[in-house]
Design a protein around this motif. Structure first.
Motif, PDB file in Angstrom:
ATOM      1  N   MET A 282       0.839  -1.183   0.000  1.00 40.79           N
ATOM      2  CA  MET A 282       0.000   0.000   0.000  1.00 40.79           C
ATOM      3  C   MET A 282       0.886   1.250   0.000  1.00 40.79           C
ATOM      4  O   MET A 282       1.754   1.417   0.846  1.00 40.79           O
ATOM      5  CB  MET A 282      -0.902  -0.022   1.237  1.00 40.79           C
ATOM      6  N   ASP A 283       0.688   2.136  -0.945  1.00 41.67           N
ATOM      7  CA  ASP A 283       1.464   3.362  -1.061  1.00 41.67           C
ATOM      8  C   ASP A 283       0.614   4.517  -0.533  1.00 41.67           C
ATOM      9  O   ASP A 283      -0.361   4.917  -1.152  1.00 41.67           O
ATOM     10  CB  ASP A 283       1.861   3.584  -2.514  1.00 41.67           C
ATOM     11  N   THR A 284       0.995   5.056   0.612  1.00 46.05           N
ATOM     12  CA  THR A 284       0.221   6.086   1.288  1.00 46.05           C
ATOM     13  C   THR A 284       0.751   7.475   0.956  1.00 46.05           C
ATOM     14  O   THR A 284       1.949   7.691   0.910  1.00 46.05           O
ATOM     15  CB  THR A 284       0.298   5.882   2.819  1.00 46.05           C
ATOM     16  N   THR A 285      -0.171   8.407   0.742  1.00 47.35           N
ATOM     17  CA  THR A 285       0.190   9.807   0.599  1.00 47.35           C
ATOM     18  C   THR A 285       0.017  10.470   1.959  1.00 47.35           C
ATOM     19  O   THR A 285      -1.016  10.316   2.608  1.00 47.35           O
ATOM     20  CB  THR A 285      -0.723  10.494  -0.440  1.00 47.35           C
ATOM     21  N   LEU A 286       1.035  11.175   2.390  1.00 42.59           N
ATOM     22  CA  LEU A 286       1.015  11.837   3.697  1.00 42.59           C
ATOM     23  C   LEU A 286       0.566  13.286   3.572  1.00 42.59           C
ATOM     24  O   LEU A 286       0.752  13.915   2.537  1.00 42.59           O
ATOM     25  CB  LEU A 286       2.417  11.816   4.313  1.00 42.59           C
ATOM     26  N   GLN A 287       0.016  13.805   4.655  1.00 46.27           N
ATOM     27  CA  GLN A 287      -0.314  15.226   4.736  1.00 46.27           C
ATOM     28  C   GLN A 287       0.976  16.004   4.982  1.00 46.27           C
ATOM     29  O   GLN A 287       1.724  15.707   5.914  1.00 46.27           O
ATOM     30  CB  GLN A 287      -1.302  15.493   5.869  1.00 46.27           C
ATOM     31  N   LEU A 288       1.216  17.005   4.162  1.00 48.23           N
ATOM     32  CA  LEU A 288       2.419  17.808   4.274  1.00 48.23           C
ATOM     33  C   LEU A 288       2.555  18.438   5.658  1.00 48.23           C
ATOM     34  O   LEU A 288       3.651  18.514   6.207  1.00 48.23           O
ATOM     35  CB  LEU A 288       2.412  18.880   3.182  1.00 48.23           C
ATOM     36  N   SER A 289       1.455  18.861   6.246  1.00 44.56           N
ATOM     37  CA  SER A 289       1.504  19.507   7.568  1.00 44.56           C
ATOM     38  C   SER A 289       2.071  18.576   8.633  1.00 44.56           C
ATOM     39  O   SER A 289       2.618  19.039   9.641  1.00 44.56           O
ATOM     40  CB  SER A 289       0.114  19.984   7.984  1.00 44.56           C
ATOM     41  N   GLY A 290       1.961  17.283   8.417  1.00 39.83           N
ATOM     42  CA  GLY A 290       2.490  16.316   9.364  1.00 39.83           C
ATOM     43  C   GLY A 290       4.006  16.364   9.489  1.00 39.83           C
ATOM     44  O   GLY A 290       4.569  15.970  10.513  1.00 39.83           O
ATOM     45  N   LEU A 291       4.690  16.847   8.458  1.00 43.92           N
ATOM     46  CA  LEU A 291       6.149  16.930   8.507  1.00 43.92           C
ATOM     47  C   LEU A 291       6.600  17.848   9.640  1.00 43.92           C
ATOM     48  O   LEU A 291       7.525  17.519  10.386  1.00 43.92           O
ATOM     49  CB  LEU A 291       6.690  17.427   7.163  1.00 43.92           C
ATOM     50  N   GLN A 292       5.941  18.980   9.793  1.00 45.78           N
ATOM     51  CA  GLN A 292       6.288  19.907  10.878  1.00 45.78           C
ATOM     52  C   GLN A 292       6.058  19.243  12.227  1.00 45.78           C
ATOM     53  O   GLN A 292       6.883  19.324  13.123  1.00 45.78           O
ATOM     54  CB  GLN A 292       5.477  21.203  10.743  1.00 45.78           C
TER      55      GLN A 292
END
Length: 173
Positions: free
Chosen positions: A1-11
């Motif tokens: 499964m290839d998941t796309t992450l929320q960019l805001s989660g990086l912070q």
């Protein structure tokens, strides 16, 4: 499964891995004074209908972005496009425009790179979407109402890529 992450989660991840896990893996999130205050600061920044042209400066808000390479998606608070020979063409606009992302933060600058890394990830998404190079952006801090310039160095870009790789690995588990 290839998941796309929320960019805001990086912070969140670079600020505190446990905070990131609580919010993005365990879905444990509750609004509080600080999050409501941050939402109020972002109301104008996220108003997609509010686009301004100030001479050679085009200001867009709430721009949806993505990166297939980094497997992230999110929104830029503000992207300023500056008329420039080195810019990119924009639909419906004369000339070439250089993107310059601006991220709004409620508080004050942090001791680590978590805010700069989030902004750099936005620039990487914009670079992929517009096929251009973006050397700089800015962080706007609501507490002192000032911008802090951020240069997207190779080291910062590497930090973004490494953190996102680690996040993707942790999500798989």
């Amino acid at each position: 499964m290839d998941t796309t992450l929320q960019l805001s989660g990086l912070q969140h991840f670079l600020f505190c891995r446990r905070q990131w896990a609580l919010i993005h893996i365990e879905k444990q999130w509750h609004e509080n004074y600080y999050t409501i205050s941050g939402q109020q600061l972002h109301e104008r920044a996220h108003n997609e209908a509010l686009t301004e042209l100030r001479g050679n400066l085009l200001i867009t808000r709430g721009l949806s972005i993505f990166s297939h390479t980094l497997r992230i998606t999110g929104k830029c608070d503000v992207v300023e496009f500056r008329l420039s020979e080195n810019g990119v063409p924009l639909f419906g606009r004369e000339g070439r425009w250089q993107p310059f992302p601006v991220e709004y933060k409620r508080g004050e600058p942090k001791a680590n790179n978590c805010d700069a890394a989030q902004l750099c990830a936005q620039a990487i998404c914009l670079e992929e979407m517009f096929c251009c190079e973006i050397p700089q952006g800015a962080l706007f801090y609501g507490q002192d109402k000032r911008r802090a310039a951020v240069t997207f160095t190779p080291e910062l870009r590497l930090e973004v890529g490494s953190a996102l790789s680690e996040m993707h690995e942790l999500i798989k588990r």
